[in-house]
Enzyme design. Sequence first.
Site, PDB file in Angstrom:
ATOM      1  N   SER A  16       1.125 -27.608  92.467  1.00 38.94           N
ATOM      2  CA  SER A  16       0.139 -26.311  93.341  1.00 38.94           C
ATOM      3  C   SER A  16       0.616 -25.086  93.189  1.00 38.94           C
ATOM      4  O   SER A  16       0.168 -24.110  92.845  1.00 38.94           O
ATOM      5  CB  SER A  16      -0.381 -26.858  94.697  1.00 38.94           C
ATOM      6  OG  SER A  16      -1.162 -28.158  94.606  1.00 38.94           O
ATOM      7  N   THR A  61      -2.356 -32.292 100.961  1.00 37.25           N
ATOM      8  CA  THR A  61      -2.114 -33.511 100.287  1.00 37.25           C
ATOM      9  C   THR A  61      -1.428 -34.621 101.080  1.00 37.25           C
ATOM     10  O   THR A  61      -1.308 -34.701 102.277  1.00 37.25           O
ATOM     11  CB  THR A  61      -1.079 -33.227  98.975  1.00 37.25           C
ATOM     12  OG1 THR A  61      -1.102 -34.601  98.108  1.00 37.25           O
ATOM     13  CG2 THR A  61       0.287 -32.797  99.409  1.00 37.25           C
ATOM     14  N   LYS A  65      -4.671 -35.593 104.613  1.00 42.52           N
ATOM     15  CA  LYS A  65      -6.003 -35.262 104.120  1.00 42.52           C
ATOM     16  C   LYS A  65      -7.104 -35.660 105.194  1.00 42.52           C
ATOM     17  O   LYS A  65      -8.133 -34.968 105.565  1.00 42.52           O
ATOM     18  CB  LYS A  65      -6.350 -35.981 102.924  1.00 42.52           C
ATOM     19  CG  LYS A  65      -5.555 -35.376 101.851  1.00 42.52           C
ATOM     20  CD  LYS A  65      -6.226 -35.653 100.375  1.00 42.52           C
ATOM     21  CE  LYS A  65      -5.527 -34.972  99.220  1.00 42.52           C
ATOM     22  NZ  LYS A  65      -5.984 -35.597  97.692  1.00 42.52           N
ATOM     23  N   ALA A 130      -7.391 -48.375  97.706  1.00 38.50           N
ATOM     24  CA  ALA A 130      -8.186 -47.897  98.849  1.00 38.50           C
ATOM     25  C   ALA A 130      -7.561 -46.908  99.709  1.00 38.50           C
ATOM     26  O   ALA A 130      -7.435 -46.862 101.000  1.00 38.50           O
ATOM     27  CB  ALA A 130      -8.878 -49.222  99.663  1.00 38.50           C
ATOM     28  N   GLY A 236      -3.744 -38.403  85.605  1.00 41.48           N
ATOM     29  CA  GLY A 236      -4.481 -37.389  86.775  1.00 41.48           C
ATOM     30  C   GLY A 236      -4.055 -35.783  86.610  1.00 41.48           C
ATOM     31  O   GLY A 236      -4.788 -35.014  87.672  1.00 41.48           O
TER      32      GLY A 236
HETATM   33  P1  ATR Z   1      -2.809 -44.178 102.611  1.00 45.01           P
HETATM   34  O1  ATR Z   1      -2.858 -45.613 102.767  1.00 45.01           O
HETATM   35  O2  ATR Z   1      -1.949 -43.520 103.591  1.00 45.01           O
HETATM   36  O3  ATR Z   1      -3.949 -43.473 102.191  1.00 45.01           O
HETATM   37  P2  ATR Z   1      -2.235 -43.582  99.909  1.00 45.01           P
HETATM   38  O4  ATR Z   1      -0.895 -42.983  99.104  1.00 45.01           O
HETATM   39  O5  ATR Z   1      -3.304 -42.663  99.855  1.00 45.01           O
HETATM   40  O6  ATR Z   1      -1.824 -43.882 101.377  1.00 45.01           O
HETATM   41  O7  ATR Z   1      -2.671 -44.943  99.351  1.00 45.01           O
HETATM   42  C1  ATR Z   1      -1.765 -45.976  98.736  1.00 45.01           C
HETATM   43  C2  ATR Z   1      -2.465 -46.930  98.153  1.00 45.01           C
HETATM   44  O8  ATR Z   1      -1.718 -47.750  97.227  1.00 45.01           O
HETATM   45  C3  ATR Z   1      -2.957 -48.123  98.972  1.00 45.01           C
HETATM   46  O9  ATR Z   1      -4.384 -48.587  98.459  1.00 45.01           O
HETATM   47  C4  ATR Z   1      -2.195 -49.033  98.825  1.00 45.01           C
HETATM   48  O10 ATR Z   1      -2.439 -50.331  99.123  1.00 45.01           O
HETATM   49  P3  ATR Z   1      -2.857 -51.020 100.637  1.00 45.01           P
HETATM   50  O11 ATR Z   1      -3.723 -50.382 101.237  1.00 45.01           O
HETATM   51  O12 ATR Z   1      -2.271 -52.456 100.616  1.00 45.01           O
HETATM   52  O13 ATR Z   1      -1.285 -50.613 101.431  1.00 45.01           O
HETATM   53  C5  ATR Z   1      -1.682 -48.982  97.645  1.00 45.01           C
HETATM   54  N1  ATR Z   1      -0.178 -49.461  97.578  1.00 45.01           N
HETATM   55  C6  ATR Z   1       0.960 -48.925  97.698  1.00 45.01           C
HETATM   56  N2  ATR Z   1       1.980 -49.674  97.572  1.00 45.01           N
HETATM   57  C7  ATR Z   1       1.599 -50.789  97.105  1.00 45.01           C
HETATM   58  C8  ATR Z   1       2.161 -51.860  96.661  1.00 45.01           C
HETATM   59  N3  ATR Z   1       3.325 -52.229  96.705  1.00 45.01           N
HETATM   60  N4  ATR Z   1       1.133 -52.913  95.974  1.00 45.01           N
HETATM   61  C9  ATR Z   1      -0.057 -52.691  96.130  1.00 45.01           C
HETATM   62  N5  ATR Z   1      -0.688 -51.736  96.587  1.00 45.01           N
HETATM   63  C10 ATR Z   1       0.108 -50.711  97.040  1.00 45.01           C
END
Ligand code: ATR
Length: 276
Positions: A16, A61, A65, A130, A236
Amino acid sequence: MNKYLVIGNPIDHSLSPKLHNYWFRENNIDALYEKKQIREADIKQIILDIRNGKIEGINVTVPFKKSVIPFLDKLEIPEKIQSVNTIYREKTIKGSNKIVGRNTDILGFKYSLEHIKYSAKGKKIFILGAGGVTPSIICALERMKPSTIMLSNRTKEKAKNLKKSFPQLELVEWGDIKNFDMIINTTSLGLKENEKIPINYDKIGSGKFFYDVIYNPKKTNFLLEAEKRGHQIENGKMMFVYQAQEAFSLFTMAPHVRMGLMPPINKKVLQLLEND
Ligand code: ATR
């Protein structure tokens, strides 16, 4: 000199500052845009700095958020999403000191599809994840009238929570694959080199569209696996550029108009981001 910031944790990877500083220079605006790694406890002071005029505006970020929201005076985001990525002092002719929160990820995603002339209308969309950015993507998609939006997340509870705001979502078990036209990775899996999304790529037909919200690395394993099998792929980067363009427009808004400067997204801008 006006000061702008992007806040997050981690923040090192953020492009950014590079983009906004380039646009400020191009428009002869005396401003400086920096990145700052913060903790949750720092948010209050940063918003106060915007209120006091020490900072003109910020981008937000991961993972703040949502957590910035209680500190804002006015939200200009769809009710269904709790996600703010752009914050600034409201500019009105009468003068206002209201701190406004907006979300430019929604338009960023929409414009990234328009950029490559992809229409999601009538398509079957499959979303993985999610997390923080997912609601913005669903919000953008539902306006495009796809036939179906499926969603799969490792933690089922989070998927179920999203369905409360978006009842049209069809939830899919993590690891399962359903028939789709477009699949979108909104998880953070792939940011690190050896991370893999546990899906069976050989069970997916041909001619699908794979979109990854991640832009660094340029091609995650998810996109590499798709490319190997001849599917269309997109990372992205354009979503990032378009959300930044919208934020820049909000930052440069004058009191009597709704939109500020819209810097062109041309080869030079894209080149600038390539060099990292
Ligand atoms: P936040 O959960 O704080 O919003 P994010 O980085 O925006 O963080 O989102 C992380 C996403 O990546 C989530 O969907 C997370 O899945 P979980 O809800 O089960 O945590 C997914 N994610 C991160 N690491 C993962 C992994 N090792 N296997 C599957 N999904 C993963």
